[in-house]
Motif scaffolding. Structure first.
Motif, mmCIF file in Angstrom:
data_model
loop_
_atom_site.group_PDB
_atom_site.id
_atom_site.type_symbol
_atom_site.label_atom_id
_atom_site.label_comp_id
_atom_site.label_asym_id
_atom_site.label_seq_id
_atom_site.Cartn_x
_atom_site.Cartn_y
_atom_site.Cartn_z
ATOM 1 N N ARG A 83 -15.604 51.397 -42.836
ATOM 2 C CA ARG A 83 -17.003 50.938 -42.860
ATOM 3 C C ARG A 83 -17.172 50.022 -44.071
ATOM 4 N N VAL A 84 -17.557 48.786 -43.792
ATOM 5 C CA VAL A 84 -17.588 47.749 -44.815
ATOM 6 C C VAL A 84 -19.002 47.206 -44.966
ATOM 7 N N ARG A 94 -12.670 41.012 -37.514
ATOM 8 C CA ARG A 94 -11.339 40.557 -37.106
ATOM 9 C C ARG A 94 -10.241 41.357 -37.799
ATOM 10 N N LEU A 95 -10.511 41.812 -39.015
ATOM 11 C CA LEU A 95 -9.541 42.612 -39.763
ATOM 12 C C LEU A 95 -9.507 44.068 -39.297
ATOM 13 N N GLY A 96 -10.413 44.446 -38.405
ATOM 14 C CA GLY A 96 -10.424 45.802 -37.876
ATOM 15 C C GLY A 96 -11.475 46.709 -38.469
ATOM 16 N N GLY A 97 -12.306 46.173 -39.364
ATOM 17 C CA GLY A 97 -13.351 46.977 -39.982
ATOM 18 C C GLY A 97 -14.614 47.014 -39.150
ATOM 19 N N THR A 98 -15.464 47.954 -39.499
ATOM 20 C CA THR A 98 -16.791 48.062 -38.905
ATOM 21 C C THR A 98 -17.788 47.599 -39.953
ATOM 22 N N VAL A 99 -18.644 46.660 -39.607
ATOM 23 C CA VAL A 99 -19.649 46.184 -40.550
ATOM 24 C C VAL A 99 -20.761 47.224 -40.612
ATOM 25 N N ALA A 100 -20.820 47.926 -41.746
ATOM 26 C CA ALA A 100 -21.843 48.953 -41.961
ATOM 27 C C ALA A 100 -23.198 48.317 -42.233
ATOM 28 N N GLY A 101 -23.173 47.079 -42.695
ATOM 29 C CA GLY A 101 -24.386 46.347 -43.008
ATOM 30 C C GLY A 101 -24.067 45.172 -43.894
ATOM 31 N N ALA A 102 -25.100 44.430 -44.217
ATOM 32 C CA ALA A 102 -24.974 43.284 -45.123
ATOM 33 C C ALA A 102 -26.052 43.429 -46.189
ATOM 34 N N GLY A 103 -25.670 43.234 -47.458
ATOM 35 C CA GLY A 103 -26.602 43.401 -48.561
ATOM 36 C C GLY A 103 -26.625 42.178 -49.461
ATOM 37 N N PHE A 104 -27.807 41.874 -49.953
ATOM 38 C CA PHE A 104 -28.000 40.666 -50.750
ATOM 39 C C PHE A 104 -28.927 40.941 -51.922
ATOM 40 N N LEU A 105 -28.676 40.245 -53.016
ATOM 41 C CA LEU A 105 -29.595 40.290 -54.146
ATOM 42 C C LEU A 105 -30.918 39.665 -53.738
ATOM 43 N N MET A 106 -30.843 38.515 -53.060
ATOM 44 C CA MET A 106 -32.073 37.831 -52.660
ATOM 45 C C MET A 106 -31.918 37.243 -51.266
ATOM 46 N N GLU A 107 -33.054 37.061 -50.628
ATOM 47 C CA GLU A 107 -33.102 36.472 -49.298
ATOM 48 C C GLU A 107 -34.176 35.391 -49.297
ATOM 49 N N LEU A 108 -33.885 34.294 -48.630
ATOM 50 C CA LEU A 108 -34.848 33.218 -48.432
ATOM 51 C C LEU A 108 -35.308 33.296 -46.975
ATOM 52 N N THR A 113 -28.906 53.712 -47.703
ATOM 53 C CA THR A 113 -29.642 54.019 -46.469
ATOM 54 C C THR A 113 -28.825 53.651 -45.231
ATOM 55 N N LEU A 114 -27.745 52.905 -45.400
ATOM 56 C CA LEU A 114 -26.929 52.456 -44.272
ATOM 57 C C LEU A 114 -25.847 53.463 -43.902
ATOM 58 N N GLY A 115 -25.728 54.523 -44.672
ATOM 59 C CA GLY A 115 -24.692 55.516 -44.426
ATOM 60 C C GLY A 115 -23.496 55.253 -45.323
ATOM 61 N N PRO A 116 -22.436 56.034 -45.141
ATOM 62 C CA PRO A 116 -21.274 55.908 -46.018
ATOM 63 C C PRO A 116 -20.589 54.547 -45.872
ATOM 64 N N VAL A 117 -20.055 54.085 -46.991
ATOM 65 C CA VAL A 117 -19.355 52.805 -47.037
ATOM 66 C C VAL A 117 -17.993 53.038 -47.678
ATOM 67 N N ASP A 118 -16.942 52.559 -47.019
ATOM 68 C CA ASP A 118 -15.592 52.676 -47.565
ATOM 69 C C ASP A 118 -15.256 51.511 -48.493
ATOM 70 N N LEU A 119 -15.723 50.329 -48.109
ATOM 71 C CA LEU A 119 -15.412 49.100 -48.854
ATOM 72 C C LEU A 119 -16.638 48.219 -48.957
ATOM 73 N N VAL A 120 -16.699 47.472 -50.051
ATOM 74 C CA VAL A 120 -17.671 46.403 -50.203
ATOM 75 C C VAL A 120 -16.872 45.107 -50.175
ATOM 76 N N ALA A 121 -17.259 44.184 -49.301
ATOM 77 C CA ALA A 121 -16.597 42.883 -49.204
ATOM 78 C C ALA A 121 -17.539 41.833 -49.775
#
Length: 182
Positions: free
Chosen positions: A117-118, A140-154, A49-57
């Motif tokens: 897009r990361v 800082r490395l020059g990427g664009t943060v496409a979003g942040a994803g987590f298995l769980m959130e508190l 849902t966040l759009g295309p992603v080039d890399l997962v960090a």
């Protein structure tokens, strides 16, 4: 498997790594093939849902476990964000505070092409410090943060607010499970 089934496989470990901290152990979930597939597919569905992603960090170490199959599911590459001193090439580092101390993560200086897009991934979003540092490192490395994803959130620990304050209010945050802080 439902999200409740997945949550039932999480194990809370009180007072680890220090008194007053509840560690959420994902090992039982990882050892169940159906649960691992359900979790990976669920996070991938949210990430799409966040759009295309080039890399997962993925942040060391559980972010590697969650992030690598997620990268495959998304057709993206994987970038390890490691603890200081673990990478063999020239690195860029980012220091941050944890609820129980200080830490540093690093990535190879050429790990993220300019404009890539990361999706930043970890197993848990708790207080937000690690995720905020990971997003800052990607930027800082020059990427664009496409979003942040987590298995769980508190959610009670406010990590989403901290993450967005540091990485940008427009950074989307997705999590498969909402877990009480313990």
């Amino acid at each position: 498997m439902t999200p409740a089934d997945l949550a039932g496989l999480l194990r809370s470990v009180p007072d680890h790594p220090s008194p007053g901290i509840t560690f959420w152990d994902i090992t039982p979930l990882l050892s169940d093939p159906a649960a691992l597939r359900t979790a990976t597919d669920g996070i991938a569905e949210l990430a799409r849902t966040l759009g295309p992603v080039d890399l997962v960090a993925g942040v060391e170490a559980r972010g590697f476990v969650v992030g690598t199959p997620l990268a495959l599911a998304l057709g993206a590459g994987f970038v390890p964000l490691r603890k200081a001193g673990k990478l063999p090439w020239r690195t860029v580092r980012q220091a941050y505070s944890l609820e129980y101390g200080e830490a540093v993560i690093e990535a190879h200086e050429d790990a993220v092409p300019a404009g890539a897009r990361v999706l930043v991934v970890d197993d848990v979003l708790a207080t937000g410090g690690t995720a905020a540092a990971a997003c800052a490192l990607v930027q800082r490395l020059g990427g664009t943060v496409a979003g942040a994803g987590f298995l769980m959130e508190l959610p009670a620990l406010g990590g989403r607010t901290v993450l967005r304050a540091a990485a940008g209010e427009d950074v989307p945050v997705v999590s498969l499970l909402q877990v009480p802080p313990g």
